[in-house]
Design a protein around this motif. Structure first.
Motif, mmCIF file in Angstrom:
data_model
loop_
_atom_site.group_PDB
_atom_site.id
_atom_site.type_symbol
_atom_site.label_atom_id
_atom_site.label_comp_id
_atom_site.label_asym_id
_atom_site.label_seq_id
_atom_site.Cartn_x
_atom_site.Cartn_y
_atom_site.Cartn_z
ATOM 1 N N SER A 25 -7.130 -77.072 99.240
ATOM 2 C CA SER A 25 -6.071 -76.120 99.557
ATOM 3 C C SER A 25 -6.606 -74.713 99.805
ATOM 4 O O SER A 25 -5.853 -73.812 100.157
ATOM 5 C CB SER A 25 -5.055 -76.079 98.414
ATOM 6 N N PRO A 27 -7.797 -72.083 97.827
ATOM 7 C CA PRO A 27 -7.229 -70.935 97.121
ATOM 8 C C PRO A 27 -8.152 -69.733 97.186
ATOM 9 O O PRO A 27 -9.321 -69.851 97.525
ATOM 10 C CB PRO A 27 -7.079 -71.444 95.686
ATOM 11 N N HIS A 46 -4.684 -67.107 94.099
ATOM 12 C CA HIS A 46 -3.629 -67.233 95.096
ATOM 13 C C HIS A 46 -3.836 -68.502 95.922
ATOM 14 O O HIS A 46 -4.955 -68.957 96.131
ATOM 15 C CB HIS A 46 -3.655 -66.047 96.074
ATOM 16 N N ASP A 47 -2.749 -69.009 96.440
ATOM 17 C CA ASP A 47 -2.804 -70.091 97.412
ATOM 18 C C ASP A 47 -3.267 -69.535 98.756
ATOM 19 O O ASP A 47 -3.113 -68.344 99.038
ATOM 20 C CB ASP A 47 -1.401 -70.713 97.530
ATOM 21 N N ASN A 50 -0.828 -67.429 100.733
ATOM 22 C CA ASN A 50 -0.420 -66.137 100.209
ATOM 23 C C ASN A 50 -0.882 -65.010 101.138
ATOM 24 O O ASN A 50 -1.982 -65.052 101.687
ATOM 25 C CB ASN A 50 -1.018 -65.947 98.811
ATOM 26 N N THR A 53 -4.377 -63.413 100.507
ATOM 27 C CA THR A 53 -5.602 -64.228 100.562
ATOM 28 C C THR A 53 -6.459 -63.846 101.768
ATOM 29 O O THR A 53 -5.979 -63.834 102.892
ATOM 30 C CB THR A 53 -5.227 -65.718 100.635
ATOM 31 N N LYS A 89 -1.453 -71.982 108.402
ATOM 32 C CA LYS A 89 -1.298 -70.570 108.017
ATOM 33 C C LYS A 89 -0.809 -69.728 109.188
ATOM 34 O O LYS A 89 0.072 -68.883 109.021
ATOM 35 C CB LYS A 89 -2.608 -70.004 107.471
#
Length: 378
Positions: A25, A27, A46-47, A50, A53, A89
């Motif tokens: 993922s 992070p 954070h993901d 986010n 990030t 994203k």
């Protein structure tokens, strides 16, 4: 003295830990006192989706470098596993992006497109460039750093930061692959604005500058990372040195190379101001006396990697000597952690006695340029 190739090979072994332990993922991971980014993290990261990030691609960038040096397909296979995350994203969560789209996508999808020629990576990268372009303030001629691109009510709507100079390479790349001057024009205008307002007469730079988001009028210098508004943050200077060097590479305009060299000479003078043998900068060159003069190896690595590029176009003994000094210094035991049990590479990054993802990446980039003649990803 350690051999550069041997140190680089230890970096590859460290990358194996990253490839084994980093979640799919992607992070966000911040500075770490142990160098063990995955197992000894003190708070939940954070993901990837986010807004804040910006660092995971310093890991994927290491794999791009590793492939360039070794041509081992395992790095490509690992990188391929993240394609959907990067695509989502910018296509599904584009409102959760900021100016650091360059850091994220240059070191992943642009690199993968260069390696594989797969059009899917080109599409992802161009979408990222489009999202970065949306942050451009036409009246002020700058790319806003933070907040949603269209939110003029955010008090950060008029803030640009020096770090964004590195992100401009995404726009230059987009212009080069599409033939559309739109992206290049934005990058050039932002560069010219930074040159005019951020760079002081002595070659030091502001970390940030505030503009009126409605009129575009320049208001005042700002600071979010350095010691103070009028200080001289070492890593900020590094971003400027490398960023302007990249602008020259992509445009051929001599003014960018000249200002990159001027900032770099001030950087070196500041490092050696009190000790001619000093190599690693303190994290801010204008600290008050009561503050600890903690070092920043990341700023040294970024600057040295930038100097490698500058020296392709200009002979400069002062810069060449510093580049050699930094390379030799960073591979010493004091800074390079040779333990292959952890992914962290260089200590004393960011003035916090930490390891950082960006410090590690630029260290590895520097070694790859020195030993394998890596072609800059930027």
């Amino acid at each position: 003295m350690r051999d550069i190739r041997n140190v680089f090979e230890m970096c590859l072994k460290k990358l194996e830990n990253t490839m084994r332990d980093m979640p799919c993922s992607l992070p966000e991971y911040y500075a770490c006192s142990t160098g063990d980014y995955f197992h000894k993290y003190e708070e939940a990261p954070h993901d990837f989706m986010n807004t804040e990030t910006w660092q995971p691609s310093f890991f994927t960038g290491q794999a791009v470098i590793a492939w360039e040096a070794t041509k081992d397909e395992k790095y490509i296979k690992w990188l391929e596993s993240f394609q959907h995350v990067y695509r989502d994203k910018v296509f599904l969560h584009s409102e959760h992006t900021m100016h650091d789209l360059g850091f994220l996508y240059i070191l992943y999808s642009v690199g993968m497109y260069r390696i594989t020629g797969d059009e899917a990576y080109k599409v992802i990268s161009l979408k990222a460039a489009d999202e970065l372009a949306k942050r451009f303030n036409m009246k002020g001629g700058f790319i806003r750093a933070w907040g949603c691109a269209g939110d003029q009510g955010d008090d950060r709507a008029g803030v640009a930061i020096i770090d964004c100079m590195m992100n401009l390479s995404l726009l230059f790349w987009a212009s080069e692959v599409t033939g559309n001057p739109f992206y290049r024009d934005i990058a050039v205008q932002h560069s010219d604005t930074v040159m005019k307002y951020f760079v002081r007469e002595d070659g030091s730079v502001y970390h940030a500058y505030r503009f009126d988001p409605e009129s575009g009028k320049a208001l005042e210098g700002e600071n979010f990372c350095g010691f103070g508004k009028d200080s001289s943050w070492a890593r900020g200077a590094s971003w400027a040195i490398y960023g302007f060097a990249n602008c020259y590479i992509h445009t051929g305009n001599e003014k960018y190379l000249n200002i990159s060299k001027r900032i770099c000479e001030n950087f070196i003078d500041s490092v050696k101001a009190e000790n001619a043998d000093a190599v690693i900068p303190v994290w801010d060159f204008r600290l008050s006396e009561e503050k600890e003069s903690a070092e920043d190896t990341s700023a040294a690595a970024i600057t040295a990697s930038a100097v490698y590029e500058i020296l392709k176009y200009r002979k400069n003994e002062k810069l060449r000597s510093y580049y050699e000094e930094v390379t030799a210094e960073l591979i010493k035991e004091k800074y390079f952690d040779s333990s292959t049990d952890i992914p962290g590479m260089i200590r004393e990054s960011n003035g916090l006695h930490h390891y950082t993802l960006f410090g590690d990446y630029y260290f590895m980039e520097l070694l790859a340029k020195k030993e394998y003649h890596l072609i800059s990803l930027w």
